[in-house]
Write an enzyme that holds these catalytic residues in place. Structure first.
Site, PDB file in Angstrom:
ATOM      1  N   LYS A 249      36.486  44.817  37.975  1.00  0.00           N
ATOM      2  CA  LYS A 249      35.702  46.044  38.085  1.00  0.00           C
ATOM      3  C   LYS A 249      36.606  47.254  38.316  1.00  0.00           C
ATOM      4  O   LYS A 249      37.774  47.113  38.670  1.00  0.00           O
ATOM      5  CB  LYS A 249      34.686  45.915  39.217  1.00  0.00           C
TER       6      LYS A 249
ATOM      7  N   TYR B  39      50.915  75.234  49.716  1.00  0.00           N
ATOM      8  CA  TYR B  39      49.667  75.922  50.048  1.00  0.00           C
ATOM      9  C   TYR B  39      49.420  75.896  51.554  1.00  0.00           C
ATOM     10  O   TYR B  39      49.575  74.873  52.210  1.00  0.00           O
ATOM     11  CB  TYR B  39      48.482  75.263  49.337  1.00  0.00           C
TER      12      TYR B  39
END
Length: 359
Positions: free
Chosen positions: A34, A254
């Site tokens: 999956k 940042y």
């Protein structure tokens, strides 16, 4: 210059499958694929798991992709089907389905099918997510045996909630409850995920469901795959795209959240949360350049991360390969630095990362 790349080692994958067989020599293997094979590439991984007896996916589109890729092994839908209109698709493609609630059972009973479907009856023994209640087991099992739309082989399944913690008695309780429910019923049993395979041999049953361990990563708390003789399948790399000097107390990245207390040198690497690297990785989270560990500094941005390589470092240069995680730098360690789990890191790899499959 190729930048963010996920190198997938297919020899390591084969080794890990063999290790599953050593842990559970008397069980068949349902390889869990999956979420794009935990970020490793659904179809290609399946094509190189020849020793698996069946595949398991979460949803029908994953199963259809496997069939489109030429895979013919049995495929089990771990969440079952979601609409009665899905049942002819399951039948046409020889998909097997979990039955975990009354709606699914009723839809199966009332469907008009040309042939029966193989079903897995899932019992909730303590996970409290999917699965029928233990007191419903006899009714559901009998109804599945009676309907013409289910094959007489009714496989029986449960799922462990705490198998990664060897000190937690919950897994023993779940095994005991499941064994008591199915006692005397001659059908295949499936209990163990990767953690169950490694730590709870009494829960191996007729089938085991390896997921994370196939990819060389430990499912156990505070362990790495190598401690179970597993080999990492993914080596996530990128390149240095700049090397620059930074003066003492210059803010980097940042928000300017990091400043060096002395002059230093930074390597800027082409990797960020746009590639799937965890944005919340802490200062000092390691990377490897030329066999040497260095720590990230400042904020992880979308496309770039800054690495403090020290003022006297003269060996790091533009174009150098950078390991973000891999055989020498376990993804389990990076997950700890980002307050997450390795499952999330592997599954979060984005489409702009190039995949390179190595025999």
């Amino acid at each position: 210059m190729r930048l963010a790349t996920a190198e997938i080692n297919l020899t390591a994958l084969a080794h890990n499958l063999a290790q599953v067989k050593r842990f559970a020599p008397n069980s068949k293997i349902m390889a869990v694929l999956k979420a794009n094979a935990y970020g490793h590439g659904l179809v290609t991984i399946a094509q190189h798991l020849n020793g698996a007896d069946a595949f398991a996916v979460a949803r029908i589109d994953e199963a259809l992709a496997l069939r489109a890729g030429g895979l013919t092994k049995p495929i089990v839908l771990l969440e079952g089907f979601f609409n009665k209109a899905d049942l002819p698709i399951l039948l046409a493609n020889n998909f097997q389905t979990i039955i975990h609630d009354a709606n699914q059972l009723a839809a199966l009973e009332n469907a008009k099918l040309d042939a029966p479907i193989t079903c897995w009856l899932k019992v909730n023994t303590g996970m409290h997510r999917l699965g029928i209640a233990p007191e419903q087991f006899e009714e559901f099992y009998n109804r599945l045996q009676k309907t013409a739309n289910a094959k007489n082989t009714i496989n029986l399944m449960t799922h462990f909630s705490c198998a990664d913690d060897v000190d937690n008695t919950k897994t023993v309780q779940q095994i005991t409850l499941f064994d008591n429910l199915v006692n005397g019923i001659d059908q295949a049993h499936c209990l163990s995920n990767s953690a169950g395979i490694i730590a709870w041999p009494t829960g191996h049953g007729d089938w085991v469901r390896p997921g994370l361990m196939l990819y060389g990563v430990s499912p156990m708390a505070n362990k790495v795959g190598q401690q179970h003789q597993l080999k990492p399948v993914m080596h996530l790399t990128t390149k240095v795209i700049a090397v620059r000097n930074v003066a003492a107390h210059e803010a980097v990245g940042y928000g300017g959240r990091w400043q060096s207390d002395k002059p230093t040198k930074l390597a800027v690497v082409a990797m960020g949360y746009g590639d799937g690297y965890p944005r919340h990785a802490k200062e000092g989270t390691p990377v490897m350049i030329a066999g040497q560990r260095y720590g990230i500094v400042g904020s992880v941005s979308m496309d770039m991360i800054s690495i403090d390589i020290g003022l006297n470092e003269h060996n790091v240069k533009v174009g150098d390969s950078v390991t973000m995680w891999g055989p020498e730098l376990p993804v389990e360690e990076i997950a700890q630095c980002a307050d997450t789990i390795p499952y999330e890191l592997l599954c979060n790899i984005t489409p702009r990362v190039s995949y390179e499959y190595q025999p």
